[in-house]
Write an enzyme that holds these catalytic residues in place. Structure first.
Site, PDB file in Angstrom:
ATOM      1  N   GLU A   1       0.836  -1.201   0.000  1.00 55.14           N
ATOM      2  CA  GLU A   1       0.000   0.000   0.000  1.00 55.14           C
ATOM      3  C   GLU A   1       0.875   1.257   0.000  1.00 55.14           C
ATOM      4  O   GLU A   1       0.598   2.228  -0.720  1.00 55.14           O
ATOM      5  CB  GLU A   1      -0.907  -0.019   1.234  1.00 55.14           C
ATOM      6  CG  GLU A   1      -1.786   1.205   1.343  1.00 55.14           C
ATOM      7  CD  GLU A   1      -1.895   1.688   2.777  1.00 55.14           C
ATOM      8  OE1 GLU A   1      -1.811   0.867   3.701  1.00 55.14           O
ATOM      9  OE2 GLU A   1      -2.032   2.902   2.955  1.00 55.14           O
TER      10      GLU A   1
ATOM     11  N   ASP B   1      -7.072   1.097   0.859  1.00 52.25           N
ATOM     12  CA  ASP B   1      -5.728   0.542   1.069  1.00 52.25           C
ATOM     13  C   ASP B   1      -5.462  -0.626   0.112  1.00 52.25           C
ATOM     14  O   ASP B   1      -4.360  -0.757  -0.427  1.00 52.25           O
ATOM     15  CB  ASP B   1      -5.566   0.052   2.513  1.00 52.25           C
ATOM     16  CG  ASP B   1      -5.513   1.203   3.506  1.00 52.25           C
ATOM     17  OD1 ASP B   1      -5.474   2.367   3.067  1.00 52.25           O
ATOM     18  OD2 ASP B   1      -5.511   0.934   4.723  1.00 52.25           O
TER      19      ASP B   1
ATOM     20  N   ASP C   1       0.618   3.858  -2.975  1.00 57.04           N
ATOM     21  CA  ASP C   1       0.269   5.240  -2.687  1.00 57.04           C
ATOM     22  C   ASP C   1       1.230   6.193  -3.397  1.00 57.04           C
ATOM     23  O   ASP C   1       0.817   7.201  -3.976  1.00 57.04           O
ATOM     24  CB  ASP C   1       0.335   5.449  -1.165  1.00 57.04           C
ATOM     25  CG  ASP C   1       0.108   6.895  -0.764  1.00 57.04           C
ATOM     26  OD1 ASP C   1      -1.040   7.339  -0.837  1.00 57.04           O
ATOM     27  OD2 ASP C   1       1.084   7.567  -0.400  1.00 57.04           O
TER      28      ASP C   1
ATOM     29  N   GLU D   1      -4.717   0.600  -3.402  1.00 59.44           N
ATOM     30  CA  GLU D   1      -3.341   1.114  -3.499  1.00 59.44           C
ATOM     31  C   GLU D   1      -2.333  -0.035  -3.475  1.00 59.44           C
ATOM     32  O   GLU D   1      -1.328  -0.003  -4.199  1.00 59.44           O
ATOM     33  CB  GLU D   1      -3.060   2.105  -2.358  1.00 59.44           C
ATOM     34  CG  GLU D   1      -3.801   3.421  -2.546  1.00 59.44           C
ATOM     35  CD  GLU D   1      -3.419   4.475  -1.518  1.00 59.44           C
ATOM     36  OE1 GLU D   1      -3.433   5.654  -1.865  1.00 59.44           O
ATOM     37  OE2 GLU D   1      -3.126   4.105  -0.354  1.00 59.44           O
TER      38      GLU D   1
END
Lengths: 227, 227
Positions: A40, A113, A44, A116
């Site tokens: 994640e 989450d 991101d 990502e």
């Protein structure tokens, strides 16, 4: 029963060289140490980069502030959870029993989450170019719907115009608190509008900045609610 | 007299297909509408991505929290200004006369922004792979000096070390309130540091725990601010 990760990968148009990486992206930390948190983190960062670059190209006249606001309007928990839901990612999450029972597969934070983390897994599996293309495909509709004019004005102005367009009273900003020494004060302001019983606070180093932050938070709330 | 951008490009090991792009990266907004703010936005995003990905590879055992903190320790205004100074970027900045007179070429924020803008210009001129390689070369020493252990330490220790590295006074923790009966007290502590006018509070069942919580909140604030 948990649906198979391969099924989701197929629906997302992805074929992983390392299928374990994709399975890990779907694995919530409630399952233990081997979970999607590192992926994640990676996802991101690539998502932020890909969207920033795309907006830079799409809006050659937009200033840095407008570009940042445009990006924040696309890359936030609400928006990511919405994309995750469009692709039924919740059905494929690998959750511990506690999260399963409490409906974790429906939670914005867990969905966002996981999405990502899928981006992070794809980056690691196939590099930045493939990952970039996939992210842009995923955000195609949202990118096409962006109007840069919405983001060139400051948040207080935008919220005010929204209220006028809805023929409602103007937003009310109230000082909630001030803290810190004289030369280093922090202000907290509450924004109330007639479109919702919800209020949103904003914090800033001046009262004006706190009001702008509160207006921005209110706009984000309205945007996520009205989607 | 302003030194020529080509000279700096050469020293940085860069040859631009579009030299105007590089010149724009050095142009502060005090020069007018054609300035480096959009390139800085672009550079900020690619820098965050490149460092995130590198840290992910370098520290396979580090959790998401440690990775984020490591990144924040590399990608922040102080650190970027330091890199900019190592390469004498200040000598090549194109500043309006006001900023020139007030020594803007020495300011952390202006140096840091220009360095990010150079990254953005390189990305646009030569794509993500070349840009990535250059960024990693630029951060080679800093990356080699990282110790992941520094980031698994408790929040108070980390915040203290951060202040020492920035040559600033140590954090100050003040008791804000105590509540509850003798055997079940709750403490609230305020953390103040010299890097920001913002303060952050923490709550805990002992004064020490409240201080740790306040330090963690402050670290999180610094991290989100410097993103």
């Amino acid at each position: 029963m948990i649906k198979k990760p391969e099924t989701l990968a197929g629906k997302l148009g992805l074929t992983f060289n390392d299928p374990n990486l994709f399975a890990m992206a779907l694995t919530h930390r409630s399952m233990g140490a081997r979970n999607n948190e590192r992926l994640e983190y990676l996802g991101d960062s690539v998502l932020g980069f890909v969207i920033a670059q795309k907006l830079y190209e799409l809006f050659p006249e937009a200033g840095e502030g407008a570009l940042s606001r445009l990006r924040a309007s696309l890359v936030n928990q609400n928006s990511l959870a919405e994309v995750a839901r469009q692709h039924n990612i919740g059905d494929y999450l690998i959750l511990g029993s506690g999260e399963l029972k409490s409906g974790g597969f429906r939670r914005d934070s867990i969905l966002s989450d996981a999405l990502e983390a899928i981006m992070g897994a794809l980056l690691k599996d196939q590099g930045v170019d493939v990952c970039q293309q996939w992210i842009l495909r995923l955000f195609d509709d949202k990118l096409a719907a962006l109007k840069v004019d919405d983001w060139t004005k400051d948040p207080k102005t935008r919220l005010q115009e929204l209220m006028q367009a809805s023929r409602k009273p103007l937003p009310v900003y109230e000082l909630v608190s001030m803290s810190g020494a004289d030369h280093a004060q922090t202000f907290e302001v509450k924004c109330t509008i007639a479109l919702t019983p919800e209020t949103r606070n904003g914090v800033g180093i001046s009262r004006k900045k706190a009001e702008q932050a509160a207006a921005e938070n209110m706009l984000n709330f309205l945007q996520s609610r009205d989607k």
